[in-house]
Design a protein around this motif. Structure first.
Motif, PDB file in Angstrom:
ATOM      1  N   ARG A 176     -42.383  75.558  21.588  1.00 35.33           N
ATOM      2  CA  ARG A 176     -43.819  75.348  21.792  1.00 35.33           C
ATOM      3  C   ARG A 176     -44.081  73.949  22.329  1.00 35.33           C
ATOM      4  N   VAL A 177     -44.936  73.874  23.334  1.00 32.14           N
ATOM      5  CA  VAL A 177     -45.417  72.586  23.830  1.00 32.14           C
ATOM      6  C   VAL A 177     -46.834  72.440  23.297  1.00 32.14           C
ATOM      7  N   ILE A 178     -47.078  71.379  22.515  1.00 39.34           N
ATOM      8  CA  ILE A 178     -48.392  71.237  21.881  1.00 39.34           C
ATOM      9  C   ILE A 178     -48.983  69.858  22.152  1.00 39.34           C
ATOM     10  N   ASP A 179     -50.281  69.760  22.014  1.00 38.02           N
ATOM     11  CA  ASP A 179     -51.026  68.545  22.344  1.00 38.02           C
ATOM     12  C   ASP A 179     -50.944  67.544  21.193  1.00 38.02           C
ATOM     13  N   GLY A 180     -50.129  66.508  21.400  1.00 41.53           N
ATOM     14  CA  GLY A 180     -49.957  65.483  20.365  1.00 41.53           C
ATOM     15  C   GLY A 180     -51.172  64.590  20.188  1.00 41.53           C
ATOM     16  N   ARG A 181     -52.180  64.744  21.058  1.00 42.94           N
ATOM     17  CA  ARG A 181     -53.402  63.936  20.925  1.00 42.94           C
ATOM     18  C   ARG A 181     -54.345  64.515  19.888  1.00 42.94           C
ATOM     19  N   VAL A 182     -54.050  65.728  19.426  1.00 37.88           N
ATOM     20  CA  VAL A 182     -54.878  66.386  18.409  1.00 37.88           C
ATOM     21  C   VAL A 182     -54.269  66.122  17.047  1.00 37.88           C
ATOM     22  N   GLN A 183     -55.054  65.525  16.145  1.00 39.54           N
ATOM     23  CA  GLN A 183     -54.522  65.251  14.807  1.00 39.54           C
ATOM     24  C   GLN A 183     -54.110  66.560  14.134  1.00 39.54           C
ATOM     25  N   HIS A 184     -52.969  66.552  13.478  1.00 35.58           N
ATOM     26  CA  HIS A 184     -52.434  67.695  12.729  1.00 35.58           C
ATOM     27  C   HIS A 184     -52.145  68.904  13.622  1.00 35.58           C
ATOM     28  N   SER A 185     -51.828  68.634  14.898  1.00 37.12           N
ATOM     29  CA  SER A 185     -51.551  69.732  15.832  1.00 37.12           C
ATOM     30  C   SER A 185     -50.361  70.581  15.376  1.00 37.12           C
ATOM     31  N   ILE A 186     -49.404  69.959  14.700  1.00 43.26           N
ATOM     32  CA  ILE A 186     -48.223  70.703  14.236  1.00 43.26           C
ATOM     33  C   ILE A 186     -48.635  71.761  13.211  1.00 43.26           C
ATOM     34  N   LEU A 187     -49.479  71.368  12.254  1.00 39.15           N
ATOM     35  CA  LEU A 187     -49.923  72.324  11.239  1.00 39.15           C
ATOM     36  C   LEU A 187     -50.779  73.416  11.859  1.00 39.15           C
ATOM     37  N   LEU A 188     -51.646  73.040  12.794  1.00 41.66           N
ATOM     38  CA  LEU A 188     -52.491  74.034  13.464  1.00 41.66           C
ATOM     39  C   LEU A 188     -51.633  75.062  14.197  1.00 41.66           C
ATOM     40  N   GLU A 189     -50.548  74.597  14.797  1.00 47.05           N
ATOM     41  CA  GLU A 189     -49.692  75.497  15.568  1.00 47.05           C
ATOM     42  C   GLU A 189     -48.881  76.419  14.659  1.00 47.05           C
ATOM     43  N   ILE A 190     -48.390  75.889  13.551  1.00 48.52           N
ATOM     44  CA  ILE A 190     -47.484  76.684  12.707  1.00 48.52           C
ATOM     45  C   ILE A 190     -48.227  77.567  11.705  1.00 48.52           C
ATOM     46  N   PHE A 191     -49.353  77.088  11.186  1.00 47.21           N
ATOM     47  CA  PHE A 191     -49.967  77.784  10.052  1.00 47.21           C
ATOM     48  C   PHE A 191     -51.312  78.455  10.333  1.00 47.21           C
ATOM     49  N   THR A 192     -51.720  78.579  11.591  1.00 51.84           N
ATOM     50  CA  THR A 192     -52.998  79.258  11.854  1.00 51.84           C
ATOM     51  C   THR A 192     -52.819  80.387  12.855  1.00 51.84           C
ATOM     52  N   ASP A 193     -53.808  81.283  12.889  1.00 51.58           N
ATOM     53  CA  ASP A 193     -53.768  82.429  13.806  1.00 51.58           C
ATOM     54  C   ASP A 193     -53.861  81.983  15.255  1.00 51.58           C
ATOM     55  N   GLU A 194     -54.680  80.946  15.497  1.00 52.23           N
ATOM     56  CA  GLU A 194     -54.976  80.584  16.888  1.00 52.23           C
ATOM     57  C   GLU A 194     -53.789  79.940  17.603  1.00 52.23           C
ATOM     58  N   GLY A 195     -53.143  78.952  16.968  1.00 54.75           N
ATOM     59  CA  GLY A 195     -52.146  78.165  17.685  1.00 54.75           C
ATOM     60  C   GLY A 195     -52.868  77.333  18.731  1.00 54.75           C
ATOM     61  N   ILE A 196     -52.247  76.253  19.211  1.00 53.55           N
ATOM     62  CA  ILE A 196     -53.026  75.412  20.121  1.00 53.55           C
ATOM     63  C   ILE A 196     -52.279  75.000  21.384  1.00 53.55           C
ATOM     64  N   GLY A 197     -51.076  75.511  21.590  1.00 52.77           N
ATOM     65  CA  GLY A 197     -50.335  75.056  22.765  1.00 52.77           C
ATOM     66  C   GLY A 197     -49.806  76.213  23.588  1.00 52.77           C
TER      67      GLY A 197
END
Length: 305
Positions: free
Chosen positions: A270-291
């Motif tokens: 996964r390539v995710i936006d490191g400018r978003v605080q807690h992007s790692i948790l959002l990507e791993i633990f939510t339905d939406e994912g962000i990257g």
């Protein structure tokens, strides 16, 4: 008697939403490449450390790999050494290599280990030199069809996961600097500067990680940049391979790394936006994912990763 409305209820709902992901990822290894703005912004650095410690306490096995481009450039500048790039890679003279080694192992790594260890005696720093973790040979990129010497820049040829596996088994969080020992004949004792995206992908594959996560300064892989800022949320290895020639030079090592990972046993990259605080948790633990998530070709469209 009416039930009193609890203001904390939304927090409980958020935690419950994470339950299927906690169950799925427990005990799995996650390799995270730390870079971009997340490396230089104090609040983002602190949030990154919290995310990694959260993963650890949630039963995952995080491994952090980092480079340090901005810090290396600043130190070279301070010492009056010129930063030169060819084929998107830093030309690394022996003098520059001394600076790279000092900045990565002595500055960036120490700061990151310190941030993680504010939450307990968890993080241990090592470089690719330690215990032969990463071995490389001299990399000569092709420019206009000709191989070019860019100094002490390495191409990863081998990974020994022993030291990292031992740290993980001991409940620690390994923090790995992207420096490799030289495999070249007559060059033992020397080291190479290795692209951190490439090093993270090679480690993820060798560790049999479930996921490789690459922090960047963009939202993900764009559908049709610069004409559109629509992010591709999911693509297969074959789809990514077709896109590679069109990508900007900064995205190439990241996406090549993702491709290498999923073609060598890693379930998702996964390539995710490191400018978003807690992007790692959002990507791993939510339905939406962000990257942007890359999956192996054999993973069917209906499968979840």
């Amino acid at each position: 008697m009416s039930t009193r409305k609890h203001t904390a209820l939304p927090k409980a709902q958020t935690l419950i939403e994470a339950l299927p992901w906690l169950t799925r990822h427990r005990g799995k290894t996650v390799v995270i490449k730390f870079g971009g703005n997340a490396m230089v912004d104090a609040e983002l650095k602190a949030a990154f450390a919290q995310d990694v410690v959260f993963l650890h306490h949630a039963g995952l096995r995080p491994v952090v790999v980092h480079g340090g481009g901005p810090q290396i450039s600043a130190q070279l500048d301070k010492q009056g050494l010129v930063s030169e790039f060819k084929a998107g890679l830093r030309v690394t003279t022996p003098e520059a290599m001394d600076v790279v080694r000092m900045v990565l192992a002595g500055q960036v790594q120490r700061e990151l280990v310190g941030l993680l260890n504010e939450h307990g005696p968890l993080a241990v720093g090592l470089t690719g030199e330690d215990a032969h973790t990463i071995t490389a040979t001299r990399h000569r990129p092709l420019i206009d069809g000709e191989p070019v010497d860019i100094g002490r820049v390495g191409e990863v040829t081998g990974i020994d996961t022993g030291a990292i596996e031992a740290l993980l088994a001991d409940g620690r969080i390994p923090v790995v600097s992207s420096i490799a020992r030289s495999q070249d004949e007559g060059d033992s004792g020397h080291v190479y500067n290795v692209n951190a995206d490439t090093a993270a992908a090679a480690l993820a594959a060798a560790l049999g990680a479930e996921t490789l996560m690459v922090l960047t300064d963009v939202e993900g892989l764009y559908e049709d940049w610069p004409r559109s800022d629509e992010v591709i949320s999911r693509l297969t290895a074959a789809e990514l391979e077709k896109l590679l020639p069109e990508l900007s030079s900064g995205m190439v090592p990241k996406m090549k790394g993702c491709l290498h990972a999923v073609r060598n046993g890693v379930q998702t990259a996964r390539v995710i936006d490191g400018r978003v605080q807690h992007s790692i948790l959002l990507e791993i633990f939510t339905d939406e994912g962000i990257g942007t998530m890359v999956v192996p070709d054999e993973l069917t469209e209906g499968a979840t990763a």
